[in-house]
Design an enzyme around this catalytic site. Structure first.
Site, mmCIF file in Angstrom:
data_model
loop_
_atom_site.group_PDB
_atom_site.id
_atom_site.type_symbol
_atom_site.label_atom_id
_atom_site.label_comp_id
_atom_site.label_asym_id
_atom_site.label_seq_id
_atom_site.Cartn_x
_atom_site.Cartn_y
_atom_site.Cartn_z
ATOM 1 N N GLU A 91 -8.940 -21.299 32.138
ATOM 2 C CA GLU A 91 -10.282 -20.616 32.652
ATOM 3 C C GLU A 91 -9.692 -19.297 32.965
ATOM 4 O O GLU A 91 -8.820 -19.030 33.806
ATOM 5 C CB GLU A 91 -10.927 -21.487 33.362
ATOM 6 C CG GLU A 91 -11.476 -22.845 32.804
ATOM 7 C CD GLU A 91 -11.935 -23.540 33.963
ATOM 8 O OE1 GLU A 91 -12.231 -24.879 33.394
ATOM 9 O OE2 GLU A 91 -12.379 -23.216 35.182
ATOM 10 N N CYS A 345 -12.944 -23.492 39.477
ATOM 11 C CA CYS A 345 -11.630 -23.470 38.446
ATOM 12 C C CYS A 345 -11.347 -24.899 37.896
ATOM 13 O O CYS A 345 -11.089 -25.664 38.734
ATOM 14 C CB CYS A 345 -10.643 -22.584 38.898
ATOM 15 S SG CYS A 345 -11.108 -20.964 39.273
#
Length: 372
Positions: A91, A345
């Protein structure tokens, strides 16, 4: 043989040197790829003929692809899910700010709109922090230099990136060589980011901190401290056992002495764990001989599986007041961003990998997306 990313600088420079191709063509190639991520090598003009065959046989403009993009409803956060050449997912998060909002030192803030990119350095993480979604994945692999830089390339197609923070998936200093090379690429043409606009966050890898200033001078360092004493750190951050607080503080004093820069301290507020008044005083005494900015991070538990609870606004305010008024430590409270797109995250990755099992509601929050 897998193709290498054109942003894997060491590999590219070695191949060019072996082929007798001048390395001054490298920034030209990068500039073209940044503007045309889907380009073919033949589309780049003015390269030596030997360069075309070499690039076609060993390198790709991008080895990763943009798997999906999620925008927050307030349009200030965009989360990128990026698929690597080997199939793994990582990500990157774009966070947009207007620095003119609010005041600093009683005066209007300078600047204007800007975008910060939070990048990943590993697939998963071996640090195992108990409040972190990425930590629940375990460690999968390190990213290459190119895979790190390509996150910036993908993000630059969406927003003009001014700052980069290494606060995404993984412990950056556990992937030290790729980290250093990626940052050197980011500060060269065509990206030309300033070292002062790049921040690396670490849980406290002491031996790497001791090398960092020599390898990357003027870089911003952020430390995920999260507790003022060793036993609490070990409870919530198992990796802290390998890097005792006493040794970490010695490393931070040496880093600051050599760099003459402020150090950013990340401190997640966990109710009944590390948020009491005595712990604020312990933290103040621990940090009072350093030039630091403490960022208090309200914990946002996700799912019933979370073992932690959020500190009340009153506790956070009291904690901040003690650090500011008793110890004269600049202290901010993290603005939460992107909650409606799983702002932590690791959450999009885990959600994607477990979608068929409908387990995404059991994830815990990762706080490594500090905005600076």
């Amino acid at each position: 043989m897998a193709f290498r990313s054109i942003f894997d600088f060491s590999a590219l420079q070695t191949e060019f040197d072996n082929a007798g191709i001048n390395s001054h063509f490298i920034p030209l190639i990068w500039k073209h790829v940044l503007a045309n991520p889907d380009c073919k090598w033949d589309e780049i003009s003015s390269l030596p003929s030997a360069a075309y065959s070499l690039l076609k046989s060993k390198f790709l403009p991008l080895t990763s692809t943009l798997h999906s993009v999620a925008h927050s409803t307030d349009a200030v956060t965009t989360k990128l899910l990026i698929k690597l050449q080997g199939g793994a997912l990582v990500e990157a998060v774009i966070m947009r700010y207007d620095t003119r909002l609010g005041k600093y030192g009683g005066k209007p803030r300078p600047g204007g709109p800007r975008s910060t990119l939070c990048v990943s350095s590993q697939v998963g993480c071996k640090m195992g922090c108990k409040f972190c979604a990425t930590g629940s994945m375990g460690f999968k692999s390190n990213l290459s230099t190119g895979e790190i830089v390509e996150q910036l390339v993908h993000a630059s197609c969406i927003s003009n990136i001014r700052n980069v923070v290494f606060m995404g998936m993984g412990e950056p200093l556990n992937n030290y060589s790729a980290l250093v090379e990626a940052i050197r690429v980011m500060t060269r043409s065509p990206f030309q980011l300033s070292f002062k606009r790049i921040t690396v966050s670490t849980v406290g890898i002491v031996h790497a901190i001791n090398k960092l200033h020599c390898d990357l001078p003027h870089l911003n360092l952020a430390v995920s401290l999260h507790a003022p004493v060793q036993d609490i750190r070990c409870q919530i951050m198992p990796a802290a056992r390998a890097f005792p607080l006493e040794k970490l503080m010695v490393a931070l004093h040496l880093y600051q002495k050599n760099s003459q820069q402020k150090i950013f301290i990340e401190y997640i507020m966990l109710n009944g764990v590390n948020d009491e008044e005595p712990q604020a005083h312990q933290l103040g005494k621990l940090l009072e001989t350093l030039e630091v900015v403490v960022n208090l991070i309200p914990f946002n538990p996700v799912g019933i599986a979370s073992q932690f609870k959020t500190s009340s606004a009153e506790k956070v305010k009291c904690f901040q007041k003690i650090l500011r008024e008793k110890y004269n430590i600049r202290t901010t409270v993290r603005k939460e961003m992107g909650q409606d797109i799983n702002g932590a995250c690791g959450q999009l990755v885990i959600s994607e990998q477990t979608k068929m099992l409908a387990e995404s509601s059991d994830l815990v929050t990762d706080i490594e997306d500090l905005h600076l």
